[in-house]
Every structure is written in structure tokens, then in C-alpha cells.
Design an enzyme around this catalytic site. Sequence first.
Site, PDB file in Angstrom:
ATOM      1  N   ASP A   7       3.395  -2.209   5.268  1.00  0.00           N
ATOM      2  CA  ASP A   7       2.353  -1.435   4.623  1.00  0.00           C
ATOM      3  C   ASP A   7       3.072  -0.303   3.882  1.00  0.00           C
ATOM      4  OD1 ASP A   7      -0.293  -0.448   4.077  1.00  0.00           O
ATOM      5  OD2 ASP A   7       0.034   1.058   5.625  1.00  0.00           O
ATOM      6  N   ASP A   9       1.264   2.972   2.347  1.00  0.00           N
ATOM      7  CA  ASP A   9       0.730   4.330   2.499  1.00  0.00           C
ATOM      8  C   ASP A   9       0.738   4.770   3.956  1.00  0.00           C
ATOM      9  OD1 ASP A   9       0.162   4.572  -0.271  1.00  0.00           O
ATOM     10  OD2 ASP A   9      -1.591   3.302   0.014  1.00  0.00           O
ATOM     11  N   ASP A 179       0.588   1.623   9.806  1.00  0.00           N
ATOM     12  CA  ASP A 179       0.064   2.799  10.510  1.00  0.00           C
ATOM     13  C   ASP A 179      -1.409   2.678  10.854  1.00  0.00           C
ATOM     14  OD1 ASP A 179      -1.718   4.799   8.416  1.00  0.00           O
ATOM     15  OD2 ASP A 179      -0.626   3.104   7.584  1.00  0.00           O
TER      16      ASP A 179
END
Length: 218
Positions: A7, A9, A179
Site C-alpha cells: 500500500d 498512503d 496500514d
Amino acid sequence: MSLAIFDLDNTLLSIDSDHAWGEFLLEQGAVDPVAYREANDRFMADYQAGTLDMADFLAVALKPLADNTPEQLAAWHQQFMASKVEPHILPKAEELLARHRTMGDTLLIITATNRFITGPIAERLGIEHLIAVEPECIDGHYTGRVKGVPSYREGKVIRLEQWLEEQQMTMDDAWFYSDSHNDLPLLEKVENPVAVDPDDTLRQIAEERQWRIMSLRD
């Protein structure tokens, strides 16, 4: 040799590049200073809560691409990279990427942020392969519409499966670093799920399932 999926961001970056791009547009006076800020912040909160309406979000997020010339957008993005992105590239993230390169793994970013924003970021990080939301572009100009399945939640799995077929690759021994609890559909598909500086929901699930938890923050 495995597939190492990341991922972007708040994983490889310490910011959400989609939200940061909205803030950048506000600073440039390129969007309505009240309505756009309210929408940008609301969509960020909805994403964090897992309640984001992707169609509504993309209608707002892609409109500035259609409203401005490619030349203006390119100039803005160069400024955006220097002022908003570069300071938030995590050194430990670059070390993690280097470790996977050393192992001979294929590196892939998969993100719910659109390719206009993330393409140059992936290039800066030295990652050739990127799955992102695809803004429709006709004759060199963005239309404000999205092309294909947005790479968000279950859409990340769909887009990854399409990509794997195109690349003639498999998910054997794949890694995925994220996250966000929004990425659970893909985290559950890989043999090596890793929660990176996870939100509270993902942290709890990772602990329950004994997934690896790590931090890339200083």
C-alpha cells in the site's frame, strides 16, 4: 522470488497522498476553498471509518483533473512532489523496498489513490509496477470519470487478479504491507500479511490472527 505488494498512503509514505493533493489544490486556489476542503476532510474521515462511498469520492477527486490543462496539472504535480511528497517518504520504507529487491522479489504498489497522483511517486520509489485508480483520459485530457474497477477494498483483489493474469504470475508466497483495515480483503489473500503502523482496527485483527506488525516511522 516472490511478489511484494505495498500500500502507499500511510504505509510507504507518512501521509495520505490523495488528501495531501487536495490540500495542495486548496493552497493553489484551484478549487472552492470551502466546499472542497469540507469534502476532502469528510472523505478522509469516511475512509478511515471504512464507510467511504468511492463513486462520490471520485466524482469530486477527479474533477480538478478535467478542469485543468495537462500542462497546468504537470506543473502542479512537480511542485506537489517537492513540497508534499518528498518530505514524507519514509527512510525505513526505502530500506524495506531495498531488502525485497535484494531478495529478487517483484515489487508492486497497489493503492486507492489515482494514477495521476501516484504514478510519479511510484517512479520516485523505483517501483515499476503500480495498480491505482485509473482516471479516464481521452485525447490527452482527463474526463473526470474513472476507467475500470477502482482499486479500493475488494477492488484491490479484483485488479490484482487481473494484473497477475496479464503478468502470468501467481500469489505464491506473496507479501502485502498495509496500514489500513480497508485492505483486509487483500491482506487475507496473501501468505505474508504485514500490518504497517496499523490503524486501531487493523492492529486488533493483526494481533488476533498473529500477523506481523511493524513500524516504518522514526
